[in-house]
Design a protein around this motif. Structure first.
Motif, PDB file in Angstrom:
ATOM      1  N   GLU A  64       0.819  -1.200   0.000  1.00 61.23           N
ATOM      2  CA  GLU A  64       0.000   0.000   0.000  1.00 61.23           C
ATOM      3  C   GLU A  64       0.863   1.266   0.000  1.00 61.23           C
ATOM      4  O   GLU A  64       0.570   2.237  -0.717  1.00 61.23           O
ATOM      5  CB  GLU A  64      -0.922   0.010   1.229  1.00 61.23           C
ATOM      6  CG  GLU A  64      -2.021  -1.049   1.202  1.00 61.23           C
ATOM      7  CD  GLU A  64      -1.496  -2.434   1.527  1.00 61.23           C
ATOM      8  OE1 GLU A  64      -2.221  -3.419   1.284  1.00 61.23           O
ATOM      9  OE2 GLU A  64      -0.342  -2.533   2.035  1.00 61.23           O
ATOM     10  N   LEU A  65       1.933   1.235   0.797  1.00 61.67           N
ATOM     11  CA  LEU A  65       2.839   2.380   0.834  1.00 61.67           C
ATOM     12  C   LEU A  65       3.557   2.540  -0.503  1.00 61.67           C
ATOM     13  O   LEU A  65       3.758   3.672  -0.980  1.00 61.67           O
ATOM     14  CB  LEU A  65       3.855   2.219   1.974  1.00 61.67           C
ATOM     15  CG  LEU A  65       4.841   3.367   2.179  1.00 61.67           C
ATOM     16  CD1 LEU A  65       4.097   4.690   2.402  1.00 61.67           C
ATOM     17  CD2 LEU A  65       5.763   3.067   3.362  1.00 61.67           C
ATOM     18  N   ARG A  66       3.937   1.415  -1.118  1.00 58.14           N
ATOM     19  CA  ARG A  66       4.572   1.489  -2.441  1.00 58.14           C
ATOM     20  C   ARG A  66       3.610   2.117  -3.449  1.00 58.14           C
ATOM     21  O   ARG A  66       4.011   2.951  -4.265  1.00 58.14           O
ATOM     22  CB  ARG A  66       4.991   0.087  -2.890  1.00 58.14           C
ATOM     23  CG  ARG A  66       5.492  -0.015  -4.333  1.00 58.14           C
ATOM     24  CD  ARG A  66       6.757   0.781  -4.552  1.00 58.14           C
ATOM     25  NE  ARG A  66       7.844   0.237  -3.774  1.00 58.14           N
ATOM     26  CZ  ARG A  66       8.980  -0.211  -4.282  1.00 58.14           C
ATOM     27  NH1 ARG A  66       9.158  -0.180  -5.574  1.00 58.14           N
ATOM     28  NH2 ARG A  66       9.933  -0.663  -3.502  1.00 58.14           N
ATOM     29  N   ARG A  67       2.345   1.731  -3.388  1.00 57.22           N
ATOM     30  CA  ARG A  67       1.355   2.280  -4.310  1.00 57.22           C
ATOM     31  C   ARG A  67       1.215   3.792  -4.132  1.00 57.22           C
ATOM     32  O   ARG A  67       1.169   4.561  -5.105  1.00 57.22           O
ATOM     33  CB  ARG A  67       0.025   1.580  -4.067  1.00 57.22           C
ATOM     34  CG  ARG A  67      -1.157   2.031  -4.919  1.00 57.22           C
ATOM     35  CD  ARG A  67      -0.984   1.688  -6.383  1.00 57.22           C
ATOM     36  NE  ARG A  67      -0.319   2.762  -7.127  1.00 57.22           N
ATOM     37  CZ  ARG A  67       0.192   2.630  -8.343  1.00 57.22           C
ATOM     38  NH1 ARG A  67       0.142   1.473  -8.959  1.00 57.22           N
ATOM     39  NH2 ARG A  67       0.773   3.641  -8.948  1.00 57.22           N
ATOM     40  N   GLN A  68       1.143   4.231  -2.868  1.00 61.09           N
ATOM     41  CA  GLN A  68       1.025   5.658  -2.594  1.00 61.09           C
ATOM     42  C   GLN A  68       2.267   6.414  -3.079  1.00 61.09           C
ATOM     43  O   GLN A  68       2.170   7.506  -3.651  1.00 61.09           O
ATOM     44  CB  GLN A  68       0.829   5.890  -1.093  1.00 61.09           C
ATOM     45  CG  GLN A  68      -0.491   5.369  -0.540  1.00 61.09           C
ATOM     46  CD  GLN A  68      -0.565   5.467   0.972  1.00 61.09           C
ATOM     47  OE1 GLN A  68       0.280   6.114   1.608  1.00 61.09           O
ATOM     48  NE2 GLN A  68      -1.560   4.830   1.575  1.00 61.09           N
ATOM     49  N   THR A  69       3.434   5.811  -2.845  1.00 61.00           N
ATOM     50  CA  THR A  69       4.689   6.445  -3.276  1.00 61.00           C
ATOM     51  C   THR A  69       4.710   6.625  -4.787  1.00 61.00           C
ATOM     52  O   THR A  69       5.081   7.694  -5.296  1.00 61.00           O
ATOM     53  CB  THR A  69       5.885   5.591  -2.825  1.00 61.00           C
ATOM     54  OG1 THR A  69       5.863   5.438  -1.407  1.00 61.00           O
ATOM     55  CG2 THR A  69       7.190   6.237  -3.251  1.00 61.00           C
ATOM     56  N   LEU A  70       4.308   5.597  -5.511  1.00 59.57           N
ATOM     57  CA  LEU A  70       4.313   5.681  -6.968  1.00 59.57           C
ATOM     58  C   LEU A  70       3.299   6.694  -7.476  1.00 59.57           C
ATOM     59  O   LEU A  70       3.554   7.404  -8.459  1.00 59.57           O
ATOM     60  CB  LEU A  70       4.026   4.305  -7.576  1.00 59.57           C
ATOM     61  CG  LEU A  70       5.137   3.259  -7.441  1.00 59.57           C
ATOM     62  CD1 LEU A  70       4.699   1.930  -8.047  1.00 59.57           C
ATOM     63  CD2 LEU A  70       6.421   3.732  -8.113  1.00 59.57           C
ATOM     64  N   ASP A  71       2.142   6.777  -6.811  1.00 61.67           N
ATOM     65  CA  ASP A  71       1.141   7.766  -7.222  1.00 61.67           C
ATOM     66  C   ASP A  71       1.678   9.187  -7.081  1.00 61.67           C
ATOM     67  O   ASP A  71       1.523  10.017  -7.985  1.00 61.67           O
ATOM     68  CB  ASP A  71      -0.129   7.609  -6.384  1.00 61.67           C
ATOM     69  CG  ASP A  71      -0.890   6.342  -6.727  1.00 61.67           C
ATOM     70  OD1 ASP A  71      -0.638   5.773  -7.807  1.00 61.67           O
ATOM     71  OD2 ASP A  71      -1.730   5.908  -5.908  1.00 61.67           O
ATOM     72  N   HIS A  72       2.323   9.457  -5.941  1.00 66.81           N
ATOM     73  CA  HIS A  72       2.900  10.794  -5.733  1.00 66.81           C
ATOM     74  C   HIS A  72       4.052  11.051  -6.703  1.00 66.81           C
ATOM     75  O   HIS A  72       4.197  12.164  -7.231  1.00 66.81           O
ATOM     76  CB  HIS A  72       3.378  10.947  -4.293  1.00 66.81           C
ATOM     77  CG  HIS A  72       2.263  10.981  -3.286  1.00 66.81           C
ATOM     78  ND1 HIS A  72       1.199  11.852  -3.378  1.00 66.81           N
ATOM     79  CD2 HIS A  72       2.058  10.246  -2.157  1.00 66.81           C
ATOM     80  CE1 HIS A  72       0.371  11.660  -2.366  1.00 66.81           C
ATOM     81  NE2 HIS A  72       0.868  10.692  -1.608  1.00 66.81           N
ATOM     82  N   LEU A  73       4.869  10.020  -6.935  1.00 67.49           N
ATOM     83  CA  LEU A  73       6.005  10.161  -7.843  1.00 67.49           C
ATOM     84  C   LEU A  73       5.531  10.430  -9.274  1.00 67.49           C
ATOM     85  O   LEU A  73       6.123  11.247  -9.992  1.00 67.49           O
ATOM     86  CB  LEU A  73       6.864   8.895  -7.796  1.00 67.49           C
ATOM     87  CG  LEU A  73       8.213   8.929  -8.512  1.00 67.49           C
ATOM     88  CD1 LEU A  73       9.081  10.046  -7.941  1.00 67.49           C
ATOM     89  CD2 LEU A  73       8.924   7.593  -8.379  1.00 67.49           C
ATOM     90  N   SER A  74       4.469   9.778  -9.679  1.00 67.46           N
ATOM     91  CA  SER A  74       3.957  10.000 -11.033  1.00 67.46           C
ATOM     92  C   SER A  74       3.442  11.426 -11.194  1.00 67.46           C
ATOM     93  O   SER A  74       3.578  12.035 -12.261  1.00 67.46           O
ATOM     94  CB  SER A  74       2.860   8.989 -11.359  1.00 67.46           C
ATOM     95  OG  SER A  74       1.708   9.206 -10.580  1.00 67.46           O
TER      96      SER A  74
END
Length: 471
Positions: A234-244
């Protein structure tokens, strides 16, 4: 000056918004990104093959000991090579200074096999069983005489590094069929011999999204794919969303298409976290699979394991899979080295073809086997049966293809009685590439990419489709 800079920056931002928007659309709807065109909106004509498995034997397999039987060598063994046969060919620095060039016969027995009656060495008993399924090409030739330029040439169509690899061209031209896996995967096996560099499966001047993803043999097949301890999905998903979102802002500002490509690769890596472990875990294969491929198929890092994974990748829609197996550079102690290479590869190679056939996949999967050049008929070093070696020979060597609309049971091309020169149906590297692309529904003259003011293609300005190879 400032006004012109701002104006240019605004122009780039405006131009990049379409690209950035397409990247975000792909993230929100991955299926649409997979279906969207890359180099081609669709194949130029109906393809015979949907995917490719390229079994690259790095180092130069000796054709005289494997698939190009020359009984004449029995009568001239030990004699000096006729100057008329050598014909002033450029030699490597390893043999150019030899005082003599004695002919070396193969110490291995050959027999005819299958309905096609193809000659196959005793070293390849499993390949002998599939000769009616493969097309043996004895007249392949290359422009390069040393390993690195020769391997680079086979992989990119050019001897100097920097061009896209053949798998990258496939990805660029045809895209991917599976949103959870890359379009192009490379795997390495074997030890020693010539080094293999990432650029051999690289994307060159194409977008980096088209480069091959290397699968390794340890517990983490793809580097940095797994989350670190304490880092949840879940944290990886959030990180990627912000990074994108940050990448989108940067992409809109500077207009660099590689930013969108990087975002797409992050998303692919996220999806691969679940798809790759399942893919590379072969424990769900039945016992019959390991009877076919051999027990080495259970051991990650072996050629047999990689061959089995190649089939599993193709089943899941991966467009281009390339296996690199090292150790074929037989300048000395050829018999010992060659026995070892054939033990490592022969059963799994034949098993892959048979497995694809059993599953109904061979018809639309193109399998390619071969190295970067062949070996000389004259001996390098000691002529003793246990120690003799052979130097590089670009003038003629043997490869084979199977499936994907290639004519089975065919022996194409012919070399002279020494196996030194081509006497019938020469087949260049560019011709090989043109034919592979053709079987995928691609006109090699029309798959291009403009770079530094010029339209480039895999076959450069050369290459003809070899119709005689097609069924």
């Amino acid at each position: 000056m400032n006004d012109s800079i701002l104006s240019r920056r605004d122009l780039l931002a405006s131009a990049s918004s379409t690209l950035g928007g397409a990247a975000l659309a792909g993230l929100l709807d991955p299926a649409s990104a997979i279906a969207s065109p890359t180099g081609l909106s669709s194949p130029h004509f109906p393809p015979r093959a949907k995917r490719v498995i390229y079994l690259f034997q790095s180092g130069g397999p000796p054709q005289h000991e494997m698939l190009d039987y020359k009984p004449h060598l029995e009568t001239v063994h030990g004699q000096e090579m006729p100057a008329s046969v050598i014909g002033g060919q450029r030699l490597t620095g390893m043999t150019a200074g030899q005082a003599s060039f004695p002919v070396a016969k193969s110490i291995f027995q050959f027999d005819r096999h299958g309905e096609s009656g193809a000659w196959v060495s005793e070293l390849m008993p499993h390949t002998a069983k599939i000769v009616d399924d493969i097309c043996i090409m004895k007249s392949v030739h290359t422009d390069a005489i040393n390993h690195d330029p020769a391997i680079t040439f086979l992989q990119t169509g050019f001897q100097i590094a920097g061009r896209p690899s053949i798998g990258a061209w496939m990805s660029y031209g045809l895209g991917s069929e599976n949103e959870n896996l890359p379009a192009f995967v490379a795997m390495l096996s074997g030890k020693g011999g010539q080094p293999l560099y990432d650029r051999l499966w690289g994307s060159g001047f194409l977008s980096s999204v088209h480069q091959g993803v290397r699968f390794r043999s340890d517990k983490s097949p793809v580097l940095y794919l797994n989350n670190p301890p304490g880092f949840s999905a879940e944290l990886r998903r959030q990180t990627l969303d912000h990074l994108s979102q940050l990448n989108q802002l940067r992409g809109d500002n500077v207009g660099d298409p590689e930013i969108a490509a990087r975002t797409a690769q992050y998303e692919m890596a996220f999806r691969m976290q679940t798809s790759v472990p399942e893919l590379t875990d072969v424990s769900d294969e039945p016992a019959s699979t390991f009877e076919l491929y051999g027990e080495d198929a259970k051991k990650p890092g072996t050629y047999a394991h990689n061959a089995l994974v190649a089939r599993r990748l193709n089943e899941r829609g991966v467009r281009f899979v390339q296996l690199f197996h090292r150790g074929w550079d037989t300048h000395n102690s050829l018999p010992k080295q060659l026995r070892a290479r054939c033990r490592e590869t022969d059963q799994a190679t034949a098993a892959l073809v048979q497995d694809l056939k059993n599953r109904g996949m061979l018809d639309d999967t193109l399998v390619v086997w071969g190295g970067e050049f062949g070996r000389t008929v004259y001996c390098q070093g000691d002529l003793k049966p246990t120690n003799y070696g052979r130097d590089h020979h670009p003038r003629c060597f043997t490869m084979w293809m199977a499936g994907g609309g290639i004519k089975p049971g065919l022996s194409y091309g012919q070399t002279d009685e020494y196996g030194y020169n081509i006497v019938q149906d020469p087949l260049s590297v560019h011709d090989l590439h043109a034919t592979i692309l053709h079987q995928l529904g691609v006109d090699h003259t029309k798959l291009t990419f403009k770079f530094q003011g010029r339209h480039y293609r895999l076959t450069d300005v050369h290459g003809e489709v070899v119709e005689a190879l097609l069924s």
